[in-house]
Design a protein around this motif. Structure first.
Motif, PDB file in Angstrom:
ATOM      1  N   GLU A   1      28.157 -15.290 -18.655  1.00 15.24           N
ATOM      2  CA  GLU A   1      27.266 -14.670 -19.637  1.00 15.24           C
ATOM      3  C   GLU A   1      26.041 -14.131 -18.905  1.00 15.24           C
ATOM      4  OE1 GLU A   1      24.538 -16.232 -23.305  1.00 15.24           O
ATOM      5  OE2 GLU A   1      26.672 -16.773 -23.345  1.00 15.24           O
ATOM      6  N   TYR A   2      25.721 -12.849 -19.124  1.00 12.85           N
ATOM      7  CA  TYR A   2      24.640 -12.186 -18.399  1.00 12.85           C
ATOM      8  C   TYR A   2      23.620 -11.620 -19.394  1.00 12.85           C
ATOM      9  CZ  TYR A   2      28.080 -12.201 -14.599  1.00 12.85           C
ATOM     10  OH  TYR A   2      29.009 -12.579 -13.667  1.00 12.85           O
ATOM     11  N   ASP A   3      22.328 -11.711 -19.003  1.00 18.51           N
ATOM     12  CA  ASP A   3      21.284 -11.023 -19.740  1.00 18.51           C
ATOM     13  C   ASP A   3      21.236  -9.587 -19.228  1.00 18.51           C
ATOM     14  OD1 ASP A   3      18.173 -10.139 -19.709  1.00 18.51           O
ATOM     15  OD2 ASP A   3      18.617 -11.383 -21.466  1.00 18.51           O
ATOM     16  N   ILE A   4      21.497  -8.635 -20.100  1.00 20.67           N
ATOM     17  CA  ILE A   4      21.645  -7.248 -19.659  1.00 20.67           C
ATOM     18  C   ILE A   4      20.353  -6.694 -19.069  1.00 20.67           C
ATOM     19  CG2 ILE A   4      22.082  -4.892 -20.460  1.00 20.67           C
ATOM     20  CD1 ILE A   4      24.151  -6.003 -22.366  1.00 20.67           C
ATOM     21  N   GLU A   5      19.202  -6.999 -19.714  1.00 24.37           N
ATOM     22  CA  GLU A   5      17.932  -6.421 -19.252  1.00 24.37           C
ATOM     23  C   GLU A   5      17.543  -6.921 -17.869  1.00 24.37           C
ATOM     24  OE1 GLU A   5      13.306  -5.866 -20.784  1.00 24.37           O
ATOM     25  OE2 GLU A   5      14.690  -7.204 -21.847  1.00 24.37           O
ATOM     26  N   SER A   6      17.728  -8.223 -17.622  1.00 22.02           N
ATOM     27  CA  SER A   6      17.247  -8.790 -16.362  1.00 22.02           C
ATOM     28  C   SER A   6      18.318  -8.862 -15.274  1.00 22.02           C
ATOM     29  CB  SER A   6      16.693 -10.208 -16.621  1.00 22.02           C
ATOM     30  OG  SER A   6      17.737 -11.049 -17.102  1.00 22.02           O
ATOM     31  N   GLN A   7      19.597  -8.940 -15.659  1.00 18.55           N
ATOM     32  CA  GLN A   7      20.639  -9.133 -14.654  1.00 18.55           C
ATOM     33  C   GLN A   7      21.521  -7.903 -14.441  1.00 18.55           C
ATOM     34  OE1 GLN A   7      21.863 -13.001 -16.717  1.00 18.55           O
ATOM     35  NE2 GLN A   7      22.224 -13.509 -14.560  1.00 18.55           N
TER      36      GLN A   7
ATOM     37  N   LYS B   1      23.280  -9.587 -24.585  1.00 19.75           N
ATOM     38  CA  LYS B   1      24.043 -10.366 -23.610  1.00 19.75           C
ATOM     39  C   LYS B   1      25.369  -9.663 -23.309  1.00 19.75           C
ATOM     40  CE  LYS B   1      21.150 -13.915 -23.649  1.00 19.75           C
ATOM     41  NZ  LYS B   1      20.348 -14.281 -22.455  1.00 19.75           N
ATOM     42  N   LEU B   2      25.789  -9.793 -22.064  1.00 14.95           N
ATOM     43  CA  LEU B   2      27.131  -9.341 -21.662  1.00 14.95           C
ATOM     44  C   LEU B   2      27.980 -10.574 -21.389  1.00 14.95           C
ATOM     45  CD1 LEU B   2      29.228  -7.220 -20.648  1.00 14.95           C
ATOM     46  CD2 LEU B   2      28.192  -7.482 -18.368  1.00 14.95           C
ATOM     47  N   ILE B   3      29.120 -10.677 -22.059  1.00 17.50           N
ATOM     48  CA  ILE B   3      30.027 -11.815 -21.863  1.00 17.50           C
ATOM     49  C   ILE B   3      31.313 -11.314 -21.212  1.00 17.50           C
ATOM     50  CG2 ILE B   3      31.388 -13.609 -22.990  1.00 17.50           C
ATOM     51  CD1 ILE B   3      29.268 -13.747 -25.159  1.00 17.50           C
ATOM     52  N   ILE B   4      31.608 -11.866 -20.039  1.00 13.94           N
ATOM     53  CA  ILE B   4      32.858 -11.546 -19.331  1.00 13.94           C
ATOM     54  C   ILE B   4      33.677 -12.828 -19.255  1.00 13.94           C
ATOM     55  CG2 ILE B   4      33.912 -10.641 -17.226  1.00 13.94           C
ATOM     56  CD1 ILE B   4      31.300  -9.233 -16.605  1.00 13.94           C
ATOM     57  N   ARG B   5      34.845 -12.809 -19.839  1.00 17.36           N
ATOM     58  CA  ARG B   5      35.708 -13.989 -19.840  1.00 17.36           C
ATOM     59  C   ARG B   5      36.645 -13.959 -18.623  1.00 17.36           C
ATOM     60  NH1 ARG B   5      34.990 -12.420 -25.133  1.00 17.36           N
ATOM     61  NH2 ARG B   5      34.156 -14.056 -26.514  1.00 17.36           N
ATOM     62  N   PRO B   6      37.222 -15.134 -18.269  1.00 13.78           N
ATOM     63  CA  PRO B   6      38.152 -15.174 -17.122  1.00 13.78           C
ATOM     64  C   PRO B   6      39.288 -14.167 -17.300  1.00 13.78           C
ATOM     65  CG  PRO B   6      37.574 -17.396 -17.808  1.00 13.78           C
ATOM     66  CD  PRO B   6      36.982 -16.470 -18.841  1.00 13.78           C
ATOM     67  N   GLY B   7      39.612 -13.461 -16.225  1.00 12.20           N
ATOM     68  CA  GLY B   7      40.674 -12.466 -16.283  1.00 12.20           C
ATOM     69  C   GLY B   7      40.217 -11.118 -16.785  1.00 12.20           C
ATOM     70  N   GLN B   8      38.878 -10.929 -16.898  1.00 10.96           N
ATOM     71  CA  GLN B   8      38.343  -9.650 -17.370  1.00 10.96           C
ATOM     72  C   GLN B   8      37.343  -9.089 -16.368  1.00 10.96           C
ATOM     73  OE1 GLN B   8      36.498 -10.236 -21.193  1.00 10.96           O
ATOM     74  NE2 GLN B   8      38.372 -11.020 -22.168  1.00 10.96           N
ATOM     75  N   ASP B   9      37.266  -7.775 -16.285  1.00 16.00           N
ATOM     76  CA  ASP B   9      36.205  -7.057 -15.575  1.00 16.00           C
ATOM     77  C   ASP B   9      35.485  -6.180 -16.593  1.00 16.00           C
ATOM     78  OD1 ASP B   9      37.040  -8.216 -13.253  1.00 16.00           O
ATOM     79  OD2 ASP B   9      37.832  -6.376 -12.348  1.00 16.00           O
ATOM     80  N   ALA B  10      34.183  -5.988 -16.417  1.00 17.20           N
ATOM     81  CA  ALA B  10      33.401  -5.124 -17.298  1.00 17.20           C
ATOM     82  C   ALA B  10      32.880  -3.942 -16.490  1.00 17.20           C
ATOM     83  CB  ALA B  10      32.246  -5.899 -17.916  1.00 17.20           C
ATOM     84  N   ILE B  11      33.145  -2.720 -16.965  1.00 17.12           N
ATOM     85  CA  ILE B  11      32.753  -1.504 -16.256  1.00 17.12           C
ATOM     86  C   ILE B  11      31.833  -0.692 -17.160  1.00 17.12           C
ATOM     87  CG2 ILE B  11      33.584   0.587 -15.137  1.00 17.12           C
ATOM     88  CD1 ILE B  11      36.295  -0.868 -14.821  1.00 17.12           C
ATOM     89  N   PHE B  12      30.602  -0.422 -16.702  1.00  9.80           N
ATOM     90  CA  PHE B  12      29.657   0.392 -17.468  1.00  9.80           C
ATOM     91  C   PHE B  12      29.904   1.863 -17.147  1.00  9.80           C
ATOM     92  CE2 PHE B  12      27.785  -3.656 -18.006  1.00  9.80           C
ATOM     93  CZ  PHE B  12      26.919  -3.593 -19.094  1.00  9.80           C
ATOM     94  N   LEU B  13      30.043   2.672 -18.216  1.00  9.35           N
ATOM     95  CA  LEU B  13      30.361   4.089 -18.078  1.00  9.35           C
ATOM     96  C   LEU B  13      29.233   4.959 -18.612  1.00  9.35           C
ATOM     97  CD1 LEU B  13      34.039   4.012 -19.431  1.00  9.35           C
ATOM     98  CD2 LEU B  13      33.308   3.879 -17.045  1.00  9.35           C
ATOM     99  N   ASN B  14      29.047   6.103 -17.998  1.00 11.02           N
ATOM    100  CA  ASN B  14      28.119   7.107 -18.504  1.00 11.02           C
ATOM    101  C   ASN B  14      28.787   8.473 -18.363  1.00 11.02           C
ATOM    102  OD1 ASN B  14      25.772   8.424 -19.426  1.00 11.02           O
ATOM    103  ND2 ASN B  14      25.049   8.705 -17.319  1.00 11.02           N
ATOM    104  N   ASN B  15      29.083   9.093 -19.501  1.00 17.43           N
ATOM    105  CA  ASN B  15      29.772  10.383 -19.512  1.00 17.43           C
ATOM    106  C   ASN B  15      31.089  10.338 -18.724  1.00 17.43           C
ATOM    107  OD1 ASN B  15      27.740  11.618 -21.036  1.00 17.43           O
ATOM    108  ND2 ASN B  15      26.536  12.055 -19.186  1.00 17.43           N
TER     109      ASN B  15
END
Length: 335
Positions: free
Chosen positions: A62-68, A36-50
């Motif tokens: 709250e997000y399901d990483i595999e499906s969402q 699961k990915l949890i993002i709380r109010p006032g936060q951004d989530a950034i996925f990085l690769n290299n």
């Protein structure tokens, strides 16, 4: 090996969140099946690769990483092929709120001033506000080499250049060196623009900069206060009178014996007389200014004729006259 085989679900979230933390890096871990990915109010989530951004998610929840999440990360090979490559990822959590920071000069700044070869030593304090506005620059300059970044780190960077900016804008906008507070808004505006330009390369923007107060050396501040007192009472004579009255009423001029008490009493009486004289003159001037213009004076009444003098002898018979108006011998009118 299969990425999801025999692994327990985990949670991707900002661990040990702090209000003074600008970003936190969930670093290089395997994302398990059912995570699961949890993002709380006032936060951004950034996925990085290299070090490159693969996706940014800004809605809290709250997000399901595999499906969402995975469907949006099509450029990341580990996700694209169903996690069969065993790819590890980094997730950068960014605090999106506006931060407010107090600042103050550690040492006095010597501002060039006429008649002072070493300059005028001045201190100042206030607040400034900033926030993250460019993720690419933030990652390129800071997050690429740091796992977290604190407000204190930004404050240290701001303070390191603040003395030079204060000197620059005080000289530019400080019309009166002894009343810099009157131009504090213009000085602060110039400093904010310069700071914003410098911090932009790190993905930060300075949204506000305020100067709460300027402070001078004690000797200069005493002079400023004294001049202000003179200005309040209008002139030096009144200032001296008020100062003397205050000192006598407080007992500072009472002296140590009868002589000094008498001197103080006489001084007070003389001062009171002077003040009464001034008040009387002012009242007279006001009354004269209020009176209507006087009518032209009437011509003086004609002088009455001089009373005729009684002769000593009757002009008709020559008899010596008495007190009466007629001669006692011949009855002739004398007056």
């Amino acid at each position: 090996m299969s990425f999801f085989r025999n692994q327990f679900a985990n949670v991707v979230e900002w661990e040990e969140f702090r209000e003074d933390m600008i970003f936190y890096k969930w670093k290089n871990r395997e994302i398990k099946k059912g995570s699961k990915l949890i993002i709380r109010p006032g936060q951004d989530a950034i996925f990085l690769n290299n070090g490159s951004i693969e996706g940014a998610f800004q809605e809290d929840g709250e997000y399901d990483i595999e499906s969402q999440i995975v469907p949006f990360l099509s450029t990341l090979k580990g996700f694209k092929f169903g996690f069969n490559s065993g790819m590890r990822v980094e997730v950068l959590f960014v605090n999106t709120k506006e931060f407010t920071v107090k600042w103050g000069t550690k040492n006095a700044i010597n501002i060039p001033a006429t008649g002072l070869p070493g300059g005028m030593p001045i201190r100042a304090n206030g607040t400034f506000q900033f926030k993250v506005n460019d993720y690419i620059s933030l990652i390129d300059k800071i997050a690429g080499i740091k796992n977290q970044y604190l407000v204190e780190d930004v404050k240290i960077r701001i303070i390191s250049v603040l003395d030079q900016l204060l000197m620059k804008w005080i000289v530019t906008e400080g019309k009166d060196m002894f009343n810099l507070q009157a131009n504090a808004f213009e000085i602060a505006k110039g400093i904010r623009e310069d700071l914003d330009s410098q911090m932009a390369e790190s993905g930060l923007t300075i949204t506000g900069f305020q100067i709460m107060s300027f402070s001078y050396p004690k000797e200069v501040q005493d002079m400023i206060n004294k001049n202000a007192s003179h200005g309040m009472v209008g002139n030096i004579d009144k200032y001296q009178q008020i100062s003397m009255i205050d000192s006598m009423s407080s007992g500072k001029n009472s002296g140590g014996g009868t002589a000094s008490d008498m001197a103080g009493m006489m001084m007070g009486m003389n001062m009171a007389n002077q003040m009464m004289d001034k008040m009387n003159k002012q009242n007279q001037n006001q009354q004269q200014n209020q009176q209507p213009a006087s009518e032209p004076a009437s011509e003086p009444a004609p002088q009455s004729q001089e009373k005729k003098q009684r002769p000593n002898f009757c002009p008709n018979c020559g008899t010596k006259t008495g007190e009466g108006n007629f001669c006692s011998n011949c009855g002739h009118k004398l007056v």
